[in-house]
Design an enzyme around this catalytic site. Structure first.
Site, mmCIF file in Angstrom:
data_model
loop_
_atom_site.group_PDB
_atom_site.id
_atom_site.type_symbol
_atom_site.label_atom_id
_atom_site.label_comp_id
_atom_site.label_asym_id
_atom_site.label_seq_id
_atom_site.Cartn_x
_atom_site.Cartn_y
_atom_site.Cartn_z
ATOM 1 C CG HIS A 116 69.005 27.344 -40.298
ATOM 2 N ND1 HIS A 116 68.927 28.323 -41.266
ATOM 3 C CD2 HIS A 116 67.822 26.668 -40.386
ATOM 4 C CE1 HIS A 116 67.778 28.245 -41.900
ATOM 5 N NE2 HIS A 116 67.083 27.237 -41.397
ATOM 6 C CD GLU A 117 66.807 23.531 -38.522
ATOM 7 O OE1 GLU A 117 65.662 23.883 -38.161
ATOM 8 O OE2 GLU A 117 67.140 23.487 -39.723
ATOM 9 C CG HIS A 171 63.857 27.730 -37.750
ATOM 10 N ND1 HIS A 171 63.329 28.790 -38.460
ATOM 11 C CD2 HIS A 171 64.451 26.932 -38.684
ATOM 12 C CE1 HIS A 171 63.592 28.654 -39.742
ATOM 13 N NE2 HIS A 171 64.283 27.538 -39.906
ATOM 14 C CG HIS A 195 63.770 29.851 -43.894
ATOM 15 N ND1 HIS A 195 62.850 28.908 -44.310
ATOM 16 C CD2 HIS A 195 64.683 29.174 -43.165
ATOM 17 C CE1 HIS A 195 63.205 27.718 -43.858
ATOM 18 N NE2 HIS A 195 64.300 27.849 -43.158
#
Length: 607
Positions: free
Chosen positions: A273-274, A277, A283
């Site tokens: 998930h990071e 980014h 998101h």
């Protein structure tokens, strides 16, 4: 999962069944073969993997005693586990891109020739392979500083929650020593994360991703690392291991890691998930960029084990139940340089997009690399629920699209059409991005400027392009004028003087009668720099290349003779934008704002 070598890889699939005799023997009942050709995408920048340690770190991660006895918890084990987690990210992403009909594309890693760790036979035989390199970086911070409770992201009373990201960014920059303008993509595992059982908090951990200048960085702790697989053979066992999490030794992250396989989901999935980014993904309404990575295991096993999180006994896994990358993430990846394939067509080096308000409330969007998709955010929406895709038509990219407010409103649900503001975000196939904070204002009369001269009794109408820079510096004042050479046909632009230092201060337009018009201020270098126009050949300004972010960093002039001035200002600041009017329109003036230096810039166009 299998490890692919460059070139042809012949894979054998053996059929077996406990109901049939001979099924477990070396002479299978049936075998099928498939040949997979792998071409390493060496033309794309790699995702670097790094483990960050304090300068006095013992080089160990949290694990229960039984795990430590079986596989260790030192740096070598951490490297093997992190490498396997990264391969899981890569395989999962490639499959998701394929399911979205965007090709089997994924990011690549920098590799090194080393003793193979990804399968047990390589480790036993000492076979050398080219595998993902994991950089080991020592910070100049001590173990106590990294594990400071005030820096712990999970501590609700922490006063320095974001500092671990800054510490990691500084260490990574010092390690790679990249030059200005060079992008680096790095996903970091913080080795010294530790479960403080007394405080019930993971210290030395932060889950963050984004950028620090030209460094695209993601960081995550090692508190779930013991649950990761160390080889391909351990993937299925790791994602079905129901061993309860012993909170005397390791963390139950967010109370969603009550068993070993759920801890692997949280650690591998949240770090992915990071890393999303890091690649620029915001998101989303679903998928990895929400929190669906708690189901990441379903992409690697046929049956799910008992879940302490949902109290579900598990069972057969169907494709519809798997974790996914959101469609918008996949579209973003297709345009990202880290995901380029060797057979992708060459694109225009100018990846920017520009918005041009024109007549009848229309806005032309121009992208030299083609428009990829558009996100619509009605007022109050933080994540995108509505978007428009612009696929290539018969292989031809859509480089110009025309938008109207009515068209965009019709795409929204009924209850969202009355919102006072509508933000849109447009992406190009080259990875460019254009955010328009208030589309209604852009396509309204506020973008038009009535000229008191020109053909007809009412004169002409000029339109302001979408403004670059935010015009939010202290003391910012508007600056705008139409070129004298356009208002008075007997005047000719003879030269432009640019005033600049570490940013762009202003520019002055001089005409053949020695009159001038100043945009911005006469700051920076004394006397500025002069760019002469070829009067005899009727040379005029046709556009600008502008580097901008919060303010205007640098400007370059483009002329009708195909000439370009030098880039004046900070040539590596901000992001580039090419302002070339749509076909049928001429550049007739400049508009924007200036404070200590220029902090807003657009151009005036008319037919």
């Amino acid at each position: 999962m299998v490890y692919l070598m460059p070139g042809a890889n012949r894979l054998r699939f053996d059929f077996s069944s406990p109901k049939l005799a001979n099924s477990g023997s070396s002479n299978p009942i049936h075998s099928s073969y498939i040949t997979v050709h792998m071409v390493p995408p060496m033309n794309s920048p790699p995702l670097q993997l790094a483990i960050l340690l304090a300068k006095d770190s013992p080089g160990t991660f949290d694990a229960v005693p039984a795990r430590i006895e079986r596989e260790g918890n030192g740096l070598d084990t951490a490297i093997r586990k992190f490498r396997m987690a990264a391969y899981l990210w890569q395989a999962f992403t490639a499959e998701q891109m394929f399911r979205n009909k965007l090709g089997r594309r994924a990011f690549r890693f920098e590799e090194e020739w080393t003793t193979g760790t990804c399968n047990q036979r390589d480790r036993e035989m000492g076979t050398m392979r080219s595998e993902a390199r994991v950089h080991v970086i020592r910070s100049d911070k001590t173990l106590a500083e990294i594990r400071d409770m005030e820096r712990a992201q999970q501590n609700p009373n922490a006063t320095k929650k974001g500092e671990l990201y800054d510490i990691a960014a500084e260490a990574v920059k010092n390690y790679f020593q990249t030059l200005p303008g060079q992008k680096q993509y790095v996903s970091v595992l913080i080795m010294d994360s530790h479960w403080d059982a007394a405080a019930k908090t993971v210290v030395g951990h932060a889950a963050l991703g984004g950028n620090a200048g030209d460094l695209q960085l993601a960081i995550f702790g090692s508190h779930c690392l013991q649950s990761y697989p160390t080889s391909f053979e351990e993937i299925a066992p790791a994602f079905t291991d129901c061993t309860p999490t012993d909170t005397n030794w390791v963390a139950n992250d967010c109370n969603e890691a009550g068993s070993s396989w759920e801890a692997a989901n949280i650690g591998i999935g949240a770090h992915l998930h990071e890393t999303g980014h890091l690649f620029g993904c915001p998101h989303q309404e679903s998928g990895v960029m929400l929190r669906d990575y708690v189901r990441l295991n379903r992409s690697f096993v046929a049956r799910e084990a008992y879940s302490t999180r949902t109290k579900s006994k598990g069972g057969l896994v169907l494709e519809a139940d798997e974790c996914t990358w959101h469609r918008l993430d996949c579209l973003r990846f297709k345009s990202h340089p880290c995901f380029r394939l060797p057979n992708d067509p060459l694109l225009n080096p100018d990846a920017s997009l520009q918005a041009w308000p024109v007549e009848d409330g229309k806005v032309q969007i121009i992208a030299p690399t083609g428009v990829s998709y558009l996100e619509i955010f009605p007022e109050g929406d933080d994540v995108c629920h509505t978007w428009i895709e612009y696929p290539a038509e018969k292989g031809t990219l859509q480089r110009i699209i025309v938008l109207t407010e009515k068209e965009l409103l019709n795409r929204l649900p009924e209850n969202k059409r009355q919102s006072s503001k509508m933000q849109i975000s447009i992406k190009s196939h080259g990875g460019g991005n254009l955010d328009i904070a208030d589309f209604r204002t852009l396509c309204s009369k506020a973008s038009a400027l009535k000229l008191s001269f020109g053909p007809g009794p009412l004169g002409q109408t000029a339109f302001r392009s979408y403004k670059l820079g935010l015009s939010q510096m202290e003391g910012s004042e508007p600056h705008e004028f139409v070129f004298t050479s356009f208002k008075e046909k007997n005047r000719v632009l003879s030269k432009i003087v640019f005033y600049h230092g570490l940013a762009f201060d202003g520019m002055e337009f001089f005409y053949d009668d020695n009159s001038s018009q100043l945009f911005g201020k006469r700051g920076g270098k004394a006397g500025g720099d002069t760019f002469d126009m070829d009067i005899r050949r009727g040379e005029c300004i046709t556009g600008f290349l502008v580097r901008s972010g919060f303010w205007i960093d640098a400007v370059q002039v483009l002329t009708s003779l195909g000439r370009k001035s030098p880039i004046y200002g900070n040539a590596h600041g901000g992001s580039p934008h090419t302002l070339l009017p749509p076909r049928g329109y001429n550049l007739v003036g400049v508009s924007g704002s200036c404070a200590a230096w220029v902090d807003g810039f657009s151009v005036l166009i008319t037919k």
